[in-house]
Design an enzyme around this catalytic site. Sequence first.
Site, PDB file in Angstrom:
ATOM      1  N   LYS A  93      -5.239   0.049  -9.818  1.00 53.17           N
ATOM      2  CA  LYS A  93      -6.406   0.909 -10.023  1.00 53.17           C
ATOM      3  C   LYS A  93      -7.630   0.071 -10.409  1.00 53.17           C
ATOM      4  CE  LYS A  93      -7.997   4.564 -13.152  1.00 53.17           C
ATOM      5  NZ  LYS A  93      -7.608   5.449 -14.289  1.00 53.17           N
ATOM      6  N   MET A 153      -5.848  -7.490   9.474  1.00 55.21           N
ATOM      7  CA  MET A 153      -4.469  -7.769   9.065  1.00 55.21           C
ATOM      8  C   MET A 153      -3.478  -7.776  10.229  1.00 55.21           C
ATOM      9  SD  MET A 153      -4.049  -6.115   5.287  1.00 55.21           S
ATOM     10  CE  MET A 153      -3.650  -4.483   5.860  1.00 55.21           C
ATOM     11  N   SER A 184       0.017 -11.554   8.304  1.00 56.31           N
ATOM     12  CA  SER A 184      -1.241 -11.320   7.630  1.00 56.31           C
ATOM     13  C   SER A 184      -1.246 -11.680   6.154  1.00 56.31           C
ATOM     14  CB  SER A 184      -1.630  -9.845   7.780  1.00 56.31           C
ATOM     15  OG  SER A 184      -0.613  -9.002   7.275  1.00 56.31           O
ATOM     16  N   VAL A 229       4.251  -5.679   9.656  1.00 59.52           N
ATOM     17  CA  VAL A 229       4.231  -4.839  10.854  1.00 59.52           C
ATOM     18  C   VAL A 229       4.791  -5.583  12.060  1.00 59.52           C
ATOM     19  CG1 VAL A 229       2.727  -3.580  12.447  1.00 59.52           C
ATOM     20  CG2 VAL A 229       2.300  -3.485   9.995  1.00 59.52           C
ATOM     21  N   ALA A 230       4.609  -6.904  12.093  1.00 56.85           N
ATOM     22  CA  ALA A 230       5.104  -7.700  13.219  1.00 56.85           C
ATOM     23  C   ALA A 230       5.473  -9.112  12.781  1.00 56.85           C
ATOM     24  CB  ALA A 230       4.047  -7.753  14.320  1.00 56.85           C
ATOM     25  N   GLY A 231       5.628  -9.314  11.478  1.00 53.44           N
ATOM     26  CA  GLY A 231       5.959 -10.634  10.962  1.00 53.44           C
ATOM     27  C   GLY A 231       5.070 -11.080   9.821  1.00 53.44           C
ATOM     28  N   SER A 232       4.310 -10.162   9.237  1.00 48.00           N
ATOM     29  CA  SER A 232       3.281 -10.531   8.268  1.00 48.00           C
ATOM     30  C   SER A 232       3.818 -11.106   6.966  1.00 48.00           C
ATOM     31  CB  SER A 232       2.403  -9.317   7.941  1.00 48.00           C
ATOM     32  OG  SER A 232       1.635  -8.956   9.060  1.00 48.00           O
TER      33      SER A 232
END
Length: 568
Positions: A156, A199, A225, A246-249
């Site tokens: 926050k 990202m 990312s 998502v694809a290797g981040s």
Amino acid sequence: MIQADLWPFLPESEVDLRGVVALLCGSAAAAVLVLRWVGQRRIQEKMEQARRTRDLSLERMEKVARRFKQQNPGIQAGHILSLPLVELAEKLKEGSLSPESVLYTYIDQALEVTREVNCVTDFMQSCEEQLREVQRQKERGLLYGVPVTLFPTPPKGHVSTGGLVQFLGRVEEEDSVIVQVLKRQGAIPFVKTNVPQSMINYDCSNLIFGQTVNPLNHKKSPGGSSGGEGALIAGGGSVLGFGTDVAGSIRLPSSFCGLCGLKPTNNRLRYAPKDVDSLALCMRALLCEDMFRLDPTVPPVPFNEEVYSSSAPLRIGYYDGDGYFQPSPSMRRAVWETKKLLQEAGHTLSFYYLKMLKCWLGSGTLQLDWPDCLLSPLPPSKGDIVDPNLKSQINCYRLPILVKKILALILKPVVSHLYVYPLRTLIAMGDAQASTGWEEFIAKWRQLELDVMLCPALGPAFNKAATSYTNLYNVLNFPAGVVPVTIGTEADEEELKNYRGHYGDPWDKRLREVTMGLPVAVQCVALSWQEELCLRFMKEVETLARKRKRNMGPDDDDDDDDANDLHL
């Protein structure tokens, strides 16, 4: 010419009208340019303000770290930084280390690392308040007093930009679920790290905070990312980092930076520390009643200690290439050396032929979502400037689908599928074939009666490469982790001189990159919801690789003859 000749014979009113039209057109064009300039200037001002805010953050880090060192001159920072997460957590819980000494030591080290590689974008000064809160807790959680780093969900009062200017003003109003659970387990979030713009890139650069480089080699990318996380942990400025994959981040930065990292099944967790036991501790801490109550999308399945602690022999599938991107010599060697170690340890290994193109490129869902995810927040519709590292990717995605199909057909006879990869990424073949690919993959897995899979992890630290090795398991929704097992050698470097890829086309030629001395990892995979089995396999690989390293003398040959005898 005809128009010019007729101009003197037109009525005076029409001549005046043409003049007015020309004047209006010129004014409109000028107005568009002015508006564009004003828009660009506003973007630049926002970026400059964000950099000033980041610099003030770093100054606050320096101030609190200096104050603590002055008040506590006897702190053994080197000892604290050398402890793996599990041992650090034990010492904090038993009281032989204080949370203050650990937090401020890591703040100081994170500052040193970011000065070298530019990885920290925000200091969470609320960490001092969280430190006091932790010390007031009656029950000490599994991560009591452990400093942790975050991307992309800060606590926050902080901002998550995704490397995009338009999100700079969007301050988080509440702690995310994972931050809440971390705090309840006693963890102390203290910095946020850099990411590539949008990202969805394995580089780590954006126009707000600049380029993050690999601490092991500044000419290399730390991956993406979560490249800022990977760089910070590899540099010793953090012991545990959280992100998305998502694809290797998570897996790419872990591979490029010599770390362990895990992408669980969707809706279970994603993070990267330095070793596998740390991953297991983190799973134990986060798969708890607080997590299940706060996030109903996470299945209420606690960590299965029996599976992780088992010593039963495993049935392991393996492959050293996906038929799409030819592995580098060191990637291939890492798989074969690990295979040999596993066989010698009593495990059963079976070769798994992977038909990558059908299984991965046939996956319509993920591939068709990528362009929308990448383009939606970027110009011309939004208030941002495209980072130069993304321009070629963005320009390709913006082509009309018909143009992409035509270009793919034209280029196919000239260059390999790798070179038209961005085009084919957008010409996916539909969910039906994706489903077929998944079913074939599972059927082969069942036929071989496999427990887990051993395969390459992209590396070492490519600046230009394809993400097929990691992306596959996002499509299949399998838990997958990476474990560093070796480093690039002179033999790899020599073999790389003859590297042609599958087709020897312009794309392949770009992949002849320096590998000497950089970490090389393998990827460990299990079926969906079997994270504990995946971690158990990762632990076995890590243990065997470390034992091999201890047993090797300085003059031992690092090559594996078995690997060189097979051509798959």
